[in-house]
Design a protein around this motif. Structure first.
Motif, PDB file in Angstrom:
ATOM      1  N   TRP A 125       0.305 -34.423  -7.765  1.00 56.37           N
ATOM      2  CA  TRP A 125       1.706 -34.817  -7.624  1.00 56.37           C
ATOM      3  C   TRP A 125       2.029 -35.220  -6.193  1.00 56.37           C
ATOM      4  N   ALA A 126       1.484 -34.518  -5.215  1.00 58.15           N
ATOM      5  CA  ALA A 126       1.721 -34.838  -3.807  1.00 58.15           C
ATOM      6  C   ALA A 126       0.464 -34.540  -3.003  1.00 58.15           C
ATOM      7  N   THR A 127       0.084 -35.475  -2.157  1.00 58.79           N
ATOM      8  CA  THR A 127      -0.997 -35.277  -1.196  1.00 58.79           C
ATOM      9  C   THR A 127      -0.516 -35.786   0.154  1.00 58.79           C
ATOM     10  N   ASP A 128      -0.828 -35.031   1.204  1.00 57.81           N
ATOM     11  CA  ASP A 128      -0.320 -35.406   2.520  1.00 57.81           C
ATOM     12  C   ASP A 128      -1.052 -34.591   3.581  1.00 57.81           C
ATOM     13  N   PRO A 129      -1.283 -35.160   4.776  1.00 58.66           N
ATOM     14  CA  PRO A 129      -1.919 -34.375   5.846  1.00 58.66           C
ATOM     15  C   PRO A 129      -1.146 -33.114   6.196  1.00 58.66           C
ATOM     16  N   ALA A 130       0.167 -33.113   5.978  1.00 60.41           N
ATOM     17  CA  ALA A 130       0.956 -31.915   6.291  1.00 60.41           C
ATOM     18  C   ALA A 130       0.583 -30.740   5.397  1.00 60.41           C
ATOM     19  N   LEU A 131      -0.089 -31.009   4.278  1.00 60.55           N
ATOM     20  CA  LEU A 131      -0.528 -29.960   3.366  1.00 60.55           C
ATOM     21  C   LEU A 131      -1.936 -29.463   3.671  1.00 60.55           C
ATOM     22  N   ALA A 132      -2.608 -30.128   4.619  1.00 61.84           N
ATOM     23  CA  ALA A 132      -4.021 -29.854   4.869  1.00 61.84           C
ATOM     24  C   ALA A 132      -4.220 -28.599   5.711  1.00 61.84           C
ATOM     25  N   ARG A 133      -5.385 -28.030   5.590  1.00 55.00           N
ATOM     26  CA  ARG A 133      -5.761 -26.911   6.449  1.00 55.00           C
ATOM     27  C   ARG A 133      -6.394 -27.448   7.724  1.00 55.00           C
ATOM     28  N   THR A 134      -6.393 -26.621   8.761  1.00 53.20           N
ATOM     29  CA  THR A 134      -7.092 -26.971   9.998  1.00 53.20           C
ATOM     30  C   THR A 134      -8.297 -26.070  10.232  1.00 53.20           C
ATOM     31  N   SER A 135      -8.201 -24.819   9.811  1.00 57.41           N
ATOM     32  CA  SER A 135      -9.319 -23.907  10.008  1.00 57.41           C
ATOM     33  C   SER A 135      -9.544 -22.982   8.823  1.00 57.41           C
ATOM     34  N   PHE A 136      -8.470 -22.617   8.121  1.00 57.48           N
ATOM     35  CA  PHE A 136      -8.617 -21.623   7.058  1.00 57.48           C
ATOM     36  C   PHE A 136      -7.899 -22.049   5.783  1.00 57.48           C
ATOM     37  N   LEU A 137      -6.572 -21.948   5.759  1.00 64.67           N
ATOM     38  CA  LEU A 137      -5.793 -22.291   4.576  1.00 64.67           C
ATOM     39  C   LEU A 137      -4.657 -23.225   4.937  1.00 64.67           C
TER      40      LEU A 137
END
Length: 310
Positions: free
Chosen positions: A176-188
């Protein structure tokens, strides 16, 4: 969310929140107390919570692969057991995660196993759990919320930077939604999730943010907006009913905090009140329910309740 590998939480600072409506009321809590002390050695690590009409709490036990009902008197009844196959990415073990309850009493729970059993499962009274939809085994389906009006479940995936949508009757999941703001950087990354004001709201653990994703009239996702930042490692959060005030569980800080629309943050509950790595928070009928997963200490997972006024 089980934060096994994270050692410290960033200090809460510089919180910024923006919403379309302001709320002037405030919140107080009183009489915090632990309803039941749970057994981590038996996998009773609370992850998510829903509240029954009689005030009992339905809780997913992540390590045990169970959903249980806990009465306000402290009795624990297992309602369903999910497959304990494979390993959930990041968690390193099969994990029962997000939980949602429909108006007919059915419970929906996420199973993260790293194999074909990863997905949404339904538990109905007197019946064994049934898988409604499979989700990608490479993902980490974490938080879940039910849109009763539209008959849809929304699922925050902590590793695939995606919010999935699944019909409550079952079917093929939609990204439904994908975006870099939803991404993890190291863990979750995307973790806690809630519905409020015609939008899906998602917390990002690594970023320390809360995001708002508007629902367009056709049901599709609008642009992702960052509405709160500087929160530290957020897990579950919920809106105080009838307001724009947000209660946020901060498991590494052992805190439940209140975030106002104007950016003010106030701590409501701490370890001194009995918190032990809170992973979920919910408000119902003047009571705030907190699931404590003993995230870092591995001491005293529990269910805590308090009276709430607002």
């Amino acid at each position: 969310m089980r934060l096994h590998t994270m050692a410290v939480v960033a200090a809460m600072a510089g919180v910024v929140i923006s919403t379309t409506a302001a709320t002037t009321c405030d919140v107080t809590v009183s009489d915090p107390h632990v309803v039941v002390h749970l057994d981590e050695s038996a996998g009773q690590t609370p992850e998510a919570v829903e509240v029954e009409p009689d005030g009992s709490a339905d809780i997913s036990f992540s390590a045990a692969g169970q959903v249980a009902r806990v009465t306000l008197g402290g009795q624990v009844q297992v309602l369903g057991r999910l497959p304990r196959t494979g390993n959930c990415p990041v968690a390193g073990a099969p994990s029962s995660m997000g939980l949602a309850r429909s108006s007919d009493g059915a419970l929906y729970v996420l199973d993260c196993t790293g194999d074909a059993n990863t997905g949404v499962w339904r538990i109905s009274r007197g019946q064994a759990p049934v898988q409604l939809a499979a989700l990608p085994p490479s993902g980490f389906p974490n938080g879940m919320v039910l849109d009763q009006l539209r008959g849809q479940l929304y699922i925050a995936d902590s590793t695939l930077a995606t919010v999935w949508r699944v019909p409550i009757g079952g079917g093929t999941p939609v990204a439904w939604a994908t975006d870099p703001a939803l991404a993890r950087t190291s863990f979750l990354g995307a973790n806690g999730i809630s519905l409020h004001g015609g939008a899906v709201w998602v917390g990002n653990t690594d970023h320390g943010t809360i995001l708002r994703i508007p629902m367009r009239p056709d049901g599709s996702a609008g642009a992702v907006q960052t509405v709160a930042s500087g929160l530290g490692a957020v897990d579950s959060f919920t809106f105080v009913p009838g307001t724009d005030l947000v209660l946020v569980a901060l498991p590494l800080a052992d805190q439940i905090v209140l975030v106002h629309p104007d950016g003010r943050v106030r701590t409501l509950l701490t370890a001194a009140d009995g918190l032990s790595g809170p992973t979920a928070v919910k408000v119902s009928n003047g009571t705030v329910y907190v699931c404590d997963g003993a995230v870092l200490s591995h001491i005293d997972p529990n269910l805590l309740v308090a009276h709430i006024d607002y």
